[in-house]
Design a protein around this motif. Structure first.
Motif, mmCIF file in Angstrom:
data_model
loop_
_atom_site.group_PDB
_atom_site.id
_atom_site.type_symbol
_atom_site.label_atom_id
_atom_site.label_comp_id
_atom_site.label_asym_id
_atom_site.label_seq_id
_atom_site.Cartn_x
_atom_site.Cartn_y
_atom_site.Cartn_z
ATOM 1 N N LEU A 78 0.823 -1.209 0.000
ATOM 2 C CA LEU A 78 0.000 0.000 0.000
ATOM 3 C C LEU A 78 0.857 1.260 0.000
ATOM 4 O O LEU A 78 0.504 2.260 -0.636
ATOM 5 C CB LEU A 78 -0.940 -0.008 1.207
ATOM 6 C CG LEU A 78 -2.059 -1.063 1.169
ATOM 7 C CD1 LEU A 78 -2.812 -1.093 2.489
ATOM 8 C CD2 LEU A 78 -3.032 -0.765 0.026
ATOM 9 N N ARG A 79 1.972 1.231 0.701
ATOM 10 C CA ARG A 79 2.858 2.401 0.704
ATOM 11 C C ARG A 79 3.403 2.680 -0.693
ATOM 12 O O ARG A 79 3.508 3.837 -1.100
ATOM 13 C CB ARG A 79 4.017 2.170 1.689
ATOM 14 C CG ARG A 79 3.625 2.356 3.149
ATOM 15 C CD ARG A 79 4.761 2.038 4.097
ATOM 16 N NE ARG A 79 4.436 2.442 5.467
ATOM 17 C CZ ARG A 79 5.251 2.291 6.505
ATOM 18 N NH1 ARG A 79 6.451 1.718 6.325
ATOM 19 N NH2 ARG A 79 4.880 2.702 7.701
ATOM 20 N N ARG A 80 3.743 1.630 -1.406
ATOM 21 C CA ARG A 80 4.233 1.826 -2.777
ATOM 22 C C ARG A 80 3.145 2.445 -3.645
ATOM 23 O O ARG A 80 3.388 3.370 -4.421
ATOM 24 C CB ARG A 80 4.683 0.485 -3.358
ATOM 25 C CG ARG A 80 5.988 -0.039 -2.757
ATOM 26 C CD ARG A 80 6.273 -1.450 -3.233
ATOM 27 N NE ARG A 80 7.493 -1.977 -2.636
ATOM 28 C CZ ARG A 80 7.758 -3.277 -2.477
ATOM 29 N NH1 ARG A 80 6.868 -4.182 -2.884
ATOM 30 N NH2 ARG A 80 8.888 -3.675 -1.928
ATOM 31 N N ARG A 135 6.244 6.562 5.249
ATOM 32 C CA ARG A 135 6.118 6.539 6.716
ATOM 33 C C ARG A 135 4.682 6.351 7.167
ATOM 34 O O ARG A 135 4.422 6.221 8.369
ATOM 35 C CB ARG A 135 6.656 7.845 7.303
ATOM 36 C CG ARG A 135 8.157 8.031 7.140
ATOM 37 C CD ARG A 135 8.595 9.344 7.791
ATOM 38 N NE ARG A 135 8.176 10.498 6.992
ATOM 39 C CZ ARG A 135 8.040 11.720 7.471
ATOM 40 N NH1 ARG A 135 8.237 11.954 8.766
ATOM 41 N NH2 ARG A 135 7.686 12.722 6.680
ATOM 42 N N MET A 136 3.759 6.330 6.235
ATOM 43 C CA MET A 136 2.339 6.285 6.585
ATOM 44 C C MET A 136 1.791 4.859 6.594
ATOM 45 O O MET A 136 2.474 3.910 6.215
ATOM 46 C CB MET A 136 1.547 7.162 5.609
ATOM 47 C CG MET A 136 1.831 8.650 5.731
ATOM 48 S SD MET A 136 1.000 9.632 4.439
ATOM 49 C CE MET A 136 -0.738 9.284 4.817
ATOM 50 N N TYR A 137 0.531 4.747 7.020
ATOM 51 C CA TYR A 137 -0.167 3.469 7.081
ATOM 52 C C TYR A 137 -1.493 3.602 6.315
ATOM 53 O O TYR A 137 -2.086 4.683 6.260
ATOM 54 C CB TYR A 137 -0.434 3.069 8.533
ATOM 55 C CG TYR A 137 0.829 2.941 9.349
ATOM 56 C CD1 TYR A 137 1.522 1.737 9.410
ATOM 57 C CD2 TYR A 137 1.339 4.047 10.039
ATOM 58 C CE1 TYR A 137 2.689 1.625 10.154
ATOM 59 C CE2 TYR A 137 2.503 3.946 10.784
ATOM 60 C CZ TYR A 137 3.181 2.729 10.834
ATOM 61 O OH TYR A 137 4.345 2.635 11.552
ATOM 62 N N ALA A 154 -2.209 6.722 13.782
ATOM 63 C CA ALA A 154 -0.821 6.341 13.536
ATOM 64 C C ALA A 154 -0.172 7.260 12.507
ATOM 65 O O ALA A 154 1.023 7.579 12.606
ATOM 66 C CB ALA A 154 -0.751 4.887 13.072
ATOM 67 N N ASN A 155 -0.938 7.700 11.518
ATOM 68 C CA ASN A 155 -0.388 8.577 10.482
ATOM 69 C C ASN A 155 -0.017 9.942 11.047
ATOM 70 O O ASN A 155 1.033 10.497 10.713
ATOM 71 C CB ASN A 155 -1.386 8.727 9.333
ATOM 72 C CG ASN A 155 -1.376 7.529 8.414
ATOM 73 O OD1 ASN A 155 -0.368 6.834 8.304
ATOM 74 N ND2 ASN A 155 -2.485 7.279 7.748
ATOM 75 N N LEU A 156 -0.868 10.492 11.896
ATOM 76 C CA LEU A 156 -0.525 11.766 12.537
ATOM 77 C C LEU A 156 0.758 11.612 13.357
ATOM 78 O O LEU A 156 1.652 12.463 13.298
ATOM 79 C CB LEU A 156 -1.676 12.239 13.422
ATOM 80 C CG LEU A 156 -2.932 12.749 12.708
ATOM 81 C CD1 LEU A 156 -4.045 13.011 13.720
ATOM 82 C CD2 LEU A 156 -2.627 14.023 11.926
#
Length: 385
Positions: free
Chosen positions: A53-55, A67-69, A135-137
């Motif tokens: 998903l990050r890609r 760095r995100m989810y 988690a993203n924040l």
């Protein structure tokens, strides 16, 4: 995605597994075999899902995606970061201090708003999306509160602005009907009675937009991404087209649109940006290039001078070619055109199918525009400038 598995990823062992998954072979079976030494099958699957998903998220979120989810559906619905930052900039210009996101998803809009220095809070019905947004924040070092709650029952009166991005899906999949929105359309109408911003599909019918609410269509690098409804003190126009590109941001409203007449095709043809077309501001582009429309029902503009505008792509008209297919094939072959770009508006033509039927084989490259002029089918050989 399982909530327990996601929360485990945020632990120290989970972060080590996620780091290893990032460097693992791209083949899922080989990657799973390598990573099973560091976690259960469930945890390995969760880590590999995040890596994938990050890609995929890089297109929307740029370097921050690493760095995100994400969740699959959350990523699909999330606003592109460039668009979310534009929206946050409008809030800053309106001197907004606090904002609540009613249905925050994975937190894409929360991130942009918090980056802009606005105090943010978000709610969502899905505990997994709430955990991801929180988690993203944290991952990006941004302040903000996120909680599990029903957006339709939250008291948002204490915030300067309420934001909502209704899910546009039904049991049959993606839906373009407001009757299938979650939260529902009546809730959106109630929200628009205060200072609010609601993200909607670009195809929203103009007649659904309440009086006094600004509708803004936004395109990013030539692709229409969304429309947003601005209400209360945030509304500064009735219709707005905003385009984001390499040169920055530009915007048009109905105040820039004195109207334009239909005229004969000139030396130049202009193809308005999709946001301009959706906003019904094609004649504003015609005014901007000193031209007119080729047809009152067609979103092409023509003129006698070359203009560079962020609101349209320009072409020099080389000549008019036969509109009938057989004669057109002969004209293109005479000119040695083998690689053909076909643009069309207002005519029943499928470009890929026509290209196959033309069966061209020359070495030259060309672009044709198939459209209507004064109600008649026309083919123009054009050259981008």
């Amino acid at each position: 995605m399982d909530l327990d598995a996601f929360e485990w990823l945020l632990t120290e062992p989970g972060q080590r597994l996620l780091e290893s998954a990032t460097a693992a072979p791209e083949d899922p079976l080989r990657a799973s075999a390598v990573l099973r030494k560091q976690g259960s099958a469930e945890h390995v699957a969760a880590a590999l899902t995040q890596v994938d998903l990050r890609r995929r998220a890089t297109e929307k979120f740029g370097p921050s995606a690493a760095r995100m989810y994400f969740t699959p559906d959350g990523l699909e619905q999330a606003t592109r970061l460039t668009v979310a930052r534009h929206r946050a900039a409008r809030l800053v210009a309106a001197e907004v201090g606090t904002a609540i996101d009613l249905g925050c998803g994975i937190g894409g809009d929360l991130i942009a708003t918090a980056e802009a220095g606005i105090t943010v809070a978000g709610v969502d019905l899905d505990p997994v999306r709430v955990a991801v947004a929180r988690a993203n924040l944290a991952a990006l070092g941004l302040p903000g509160a996120v909680a599990v709650s029903d957006a339709t029952t939250v008291d948002h009166s204490g915030f300067d602005v309420a934001f909502a991005d209704p899910a546009r899906r039904s049991a049959r999949g993606r839906s373009f009907s407001v009757d299938d929105w979650t939260p529902p359309w009546p809730f959106v109408l109630g929200l628009l009675e205060r200072n609010a911003c609601v993200k909607v599909a670009p195809g929203i019918p103009h007649e659904l937009i309440p009086e006094g609410v600004e509708a803004e269509w936004v395109s990013d690098h030539g692709e229409v991404k969304e429309a947003a409804l601005w209400s209360g003190g945030l509304a500064s126009a009735a219709r707005r087209a905003t385009v984001i590109g390499e040169g920055g941001l530009a915007t048009l409203t109905e105040e820039d649109d004195p109207g334009a007449a239909v005229r004969e095709v000139g030396e130049f043809l202009y193809e308005p940006d999709g946001a301009v077309i959706r906003a019904g501001l094609v004649t504003a582009v015609a005014e901007g290039v000193g031209g007119g429309l080729v047809d009152e029902h067609i979103a092409y503009v023509t003129g006698d001078a070359a203009f560079r505008t962020p609101f349209a792509r320009g072409y020099r008209v080389r000549e008019e070619l036969p509109y009938r297919e057989k004669q057109l094939r002969g004209a293109l072959r005479e000119r040695g055109i083998g690689r053909l770009t076909i643009k069309k508006r207002g005519v029943a033509v499928v470009p890929d199918e026509l290209r196959k039927r033309l069966a061209l084989s020359g070495d030259a490259e060309g672009t044709i525009v198939l459209t209507r002029v004064a109600g008649q089918g026309v083919c123009l050989l054009v050259e981008p400038f």
